[in-house]
Design a protein around this motif. Structure first.
Motif, PDB file in Angstrom:
ATOM      1  N   VAL A  76       0.562  -1.733   0.381  1.00  0.00           N
ATOM      2  CA  VAL A  76       0.062  -0.040  -0.380  1.00  0.00           C
ATOM      3  C   VAL A  76       0.910   1.418   0.232  1.00  0.00           C
ATOM      4  O   VAL A  76       0.912   1.730  -1.100  1.00  0.00           O
ATOM      5  CB  VAL A  76      -0.596  -0.148   1.333  1.00  0.00           C
ATOM      6  CG1 VAL A  76      -1.316   1.228   1.432  1.00  0.00           C
ATOM      7  CG2 VAL A  76      -1.689  -1.115   0.799  1.00  0.00           C
ATOM      8  N   ASN A  77       1.604   0.911   1.124  1.00  0.00           N
ATOM      9  CA  ASN A  77       2.685   2.989   0.637  1.00  0.00           C
ATOM     10  C   ASN A  77       3.287   2.453  -0.724  1.00  0.00           C
ATOM     11  O   ASN A  77       3.569   3.642  -0.602  1.00  0.00           O
ATOM     12  CB  ASN A  77       3.222   2.457   2.246  1.00  0.00           C
ATOM     13  CG  ASN A  77       3.198   1.978   3.666  1.00  0.00           C
ATOM     14  OD1 ASN A  77       2.136   3.405   3.343  1.00  0.00           O
ATOM     15  ND2 ASN A  77       3.477   2.292   4.419  1.00  0.00           N
ATOM     16  N   ARG A  78       3.460   2.009  -1.093  1.00  0.00           N
ATOM     17  CA  ARG A  78       4.351   1.422  -2.445  1.00  0.00           C
ATOM     18  C   ARG A  78       3.551   2.456  -3.607  1.00  0.00           C
ATOM     19  O   ARG A  78       3.681   3.515  -4.062  1.00  0.00           O
ATOM     20  CB  ARG A  78       5.263   0.118  -3.160  1.00  0.00           C
ATOM     21  CG  ARG A  78       6.394   0.619  -2.271  1.00  0.00           C
ATOM     22  CD  ARG A  78       7.200  -1.088  -2.831  1.00  0.00           C
ATOM     23  NE  ARG A  78       6.456  -2.430  -2.713  1.00  0.00           N
ATOM     24  CZ  ARG A  78       6.908  -2.864  -1.653  1.00  0.00           C
ATOM     25  NH1 ARG A  78       7.223  -3.044  -0.854  1.00  0.00           N
ATOM     26  NH2 ARG A  78       5.109  -3.863  -1.547  1.00  0.00           N
ATOM     27  N   GLY A  79       2.626   2.357  -3.294  1.00  0.00           N
ATOM     28  CA  GLY A  79       1.186   2.719  -4.212  1.00  0.00           C
ATOM     29  C   GLY A  79       1.338   4.132  -3.750  1.00  0.00           C
ATOM     30  O   GLY A  79       0.130   4.742  -4.146  1.00  0.00           O
ATOM     31  N   LEU A  80       0.899   4.736  -2.521  1.00  0.00           N
ATOM     32  CA  LEU A  80       0.752   5.899  -2.178  1.00  0.00           C
ATOM     33  C   LEU A  80       1.920   6.792  -2.602  1.00  0.00           C
ATOM     34  O   LEU A  80       2.038   7.905  -2.617  1.00  0.00           O
ATOM     35  CB  LEU A  80       0.637   6.017  -0.330  1.00  0.00           C
ATOM     36  CG  LEU A  80      -0.696   5.166  -0.479  1.00  0.00           C
ATOM     37  CD1 LEU A  80      -0.909   5.557   1.116  1.00  0.00           C
ATOM     38  CD2 LEU A  80      -1.838   5.623  -0.743  1.00  0.00           C
ATOM     39  N   HIS A  81       2.991   6.617  -2.500  1.00  0.00           N
ATOM     40  CA  HIS A  81       3.684   7.307  -2.830  1.00  0.00           C
ATOM     41  C   HIS A  81       4.416   7.541  -5.005  1.00  0.00           C
ATOM     42  O   HIS A  81       4.359   6.675  -5.636  1.00  0.00           O
ATOM     43  CB  HIS A  81       5.288   7.446  -2.598  1.00  0.00           C
ATOM     44  CG  HIS A  81       4.920   7.142  -1.061  1.00  0.00           C
ATOM     45  ND1 HIS A  81       4.724   8.428  -0.351  1.00  0.00           N
ATOM     46  CD2 HIS A  81       4.882   6.466  -0.002  1.00  0.00           C
ATOM     47  CE1 HIS A  81       4.574   8.426   0.992  1.00  0.00           C
ATOM     48  NE2 HIS A  81       4.523   7.372   1.278  1.00  0.00           N
TER      49      HIS A  81
END
Length: 181
Positions: A176-181
């Motif tokens: 998820v965090n990779r997709g947010l940045h």
């Protein structure tokens, strides 16, 4: 057993990592306006405060993750509140949980052996097709068959241990965090 596992996991984690990014939002505090990190809802056995506080242990184990942990177990819960829509305290809790579930990127559902967790069953039904669920339902949960069959039918991910639950949660937080940045 969970506490022993999570305590040993925490002891094995470097202290610098424990001071990282996890933020916990406990009902009824407002959900964060910014969605700048993975959001994890801690659904599962509470049973009006009778179930083990596994949420506290999960929060401690994830202290080194960049995650907003949405915890429905509130310290000021009053069992005298009527479970009716007309009770303002009860309504506030249910509305917070529904908003947090919708806002979450990841939903844990832990069905503790010996508990009934009817609200968690409802939450599973609401989100079975969402792709957000990670379900841990060990032997001894009174409706394990229903949980297993429903998860299988709708493709909800199940794990077989707390170790596997924590690994899967960490992997999803990273995705998820990779997709947010």
């Amino acid at each position: 057993m969970l506490r022993l596992f999570l305590t040993s996991l925490l002891l094995a984690t470097p202290m610098a990592a424990q001071a990282a990014d996890a933020v916990t939002i406990t009902s009824p505090r407002p959900l964060p306006a910014a969605h700048d990190r993975a959001r994890l809802f801690l659904g599962g056995s509470i049973d009006m405060g009778k179930a083990t506080d596994w949420q506290r242990d999960m929060i401690a184990a994830l202290a080194d993750e960049r995650v907003a942990i949405l915890n429905p177990r509130r310290p000021d819960w009053n069992p005298a509140w009527k479970p009716e829509a007309s009770d303002p305290n009860f309504r506030e809790q249910v509305e917070w949980e529904l908003a947090a579930l919708d806002s979450a990127d990841i939903i844990i559902l832990y069905f503790a052996p010996g508990s009934q967790s009817p609200v968690s069953l409802l939450e599973m039904g609401l989100h079975a097709r969402s792709g957000k669920l990670i379900i841990f339902c060990p032997d001894g949960y009174w409706r394990k068959g229903n949980v297993d069959i429903t998860a299988e039918r709708h493709g909800a991910h199940q794990v077989s241990s707390f170790d596997a639950l924590l690994r899967e949660v960490r992997a999803r937080i990273g995705q998820v965090n990779r997709g947010l940045h």
